[in-house]
Design an enzyme around this catalytic site. Structure first.
Site, PDB file in Angstrom:
ATOM      1  N   GLY A 178     -23.529  81.854  20.965  1.00  0.00           N
ATOM      2  CA  GLY A 178     -22.871  81.832  21.396  1.00  0.00           C
ATOM      3  C   GLY A 178     -21.302  82.549  21.180  1.00  0.00           C
ATOM      4  CB  CYS A 179     -17.511  81.392  20.940  1.00  0.00           C
ATOM      5  SG  CYS A 179     -16.335  82.453  20.508  1.00  0.00           S
ATOM      6  CG  PHE A 180     -17.739  87.981  19.585  1.00  0.00           C
ATOM      7  CD1 PHE A 180     -16.681  87.544  19.446  1.00  0.00           C
ATOM      8  CD2 PHE A 180     -19.061  88.402  20.323  1.00  0.00           C
ATOM      9  CE1 PHE A 180     -15.949  87.960  20.319  1.00  0.00           C
ATOM     10  CE2 PHE A 180     -17.404  89.696  21.349  1.00  0.00           C
ATOM     11  CZ  PHE A 180     -16.264  88.826  21.281  1.00  0.00           C
ATOM     12  CD1 TRP A 181     -14.204  86.118  18.171  1.00  0.00           C
ATOM     13  CD2 TRP A 181     -13.036  83.799  19.181  1.00  0.00           C
ATOM     14  NE1 TRP A 181     -13.260  86.269  18.862  1.00  0.00           N
ATOM     15  CE2 TRP A 181     -12.689  85.312  19.403  1.00  0.00           C
ATOM     16  CE3 TRP A 181     -12.304  83.418  18.507  1.00  0.00           C
ATOM     17  CZ2 TRP A 181     -11.414  85.235  20.418  1.00  0.00           C
ATOM     18  CZ3 TRP A 181     -11.903  82.671  20.401  1.00  0.00           C
ATOM     19  CH2 TRP A 181     -10.988  83.740  20.799  1.00  0.00           C
ATOM     20  CD  GLU A 199     -18.198  86.620  23.597  1.00  0.00           C
ATOM     21  OE1 GLU A 199     -18.210  85.486  21.907  1.00  0.00           O
ATOM     22  OE2 GLU A 199     -17.399  86.055  24.313  1.00  0.00           O
TER      23      GLU A 199
END
Length: 156
Positions: free
Chosen positions: A9-12, A53
């Site tokens: 998912g979102c890499f953050w 990502e």
């Protein structure tokens, strides 16, 4: 030092989870698995490049095993949702393990199989396991994004 690369998912948020693990010496967020060389965030967000990502983790195997990193990976996203994590939708948010060695490939497949057989999920696990192509580092403002902003985690 060894390398491991995960898309969840979102890499953050994925990066933030791995940065907390003893033995992880460095992380970098970026893009892997697509057809465009040196993609930008704007390119990847179109969902037309094929990139995911990802977080690339540099770790000391004497402090943390690859299997322990796999555990963190599985625990920090839903591997049963195809091309989606929370409200984020698109192939760039797919669940994927990019292995760097035959040993990582075997460990990733074994952990996926064990999790699938555990009954933990009602739906099938859709996580891809594939050889690591070139890693394209994301723009600097994405690196340690949550940490820089004093945010503990992303949505799940």
């Amino acid at each position: 030092m060894e390398k491991a690369t995960f898309g969840a998912g979102c890499f953050w948020g994925v990066e933030a989870a791995f940065r907390q693990i003893k033995g992880v010496k460095a992380t970098a967020v970026g893009y892997m698995g697509g057809k465009l060389n040196d993609p930008t965030y704007q390119d990847v967000c179109t969902d037309r490049t094929g990139h995911a990502e990802v977080v690339q983790v540099e770790y000391d195997p004497s402090d943390v095993s690859y299997e322990e990193l796999l555990h963190v990976f599985w625990d920090n996203h839903d591997p049963t949702t195809l091309n989606r994590q929370g409200p984020d939708l698109g192939t760039q948010y797919r669940s994927v393990i990019f292995y760097h060695t035959p040993e990582q490939e075997a460990a990733a497949k074994a952990s996926k199989d064990a999790l699938a057989k555990s009954g933990h999920y009602k739906r099938p696990i859709v996580t891809e396991i594939t050889g690591a192509p070139e890693f394209w580092r994301a723009e600097d403002y994405h690196q340690q994004y949550l940490e820089k902003r004093g945010i503990a985690h992303c949505h799940l």
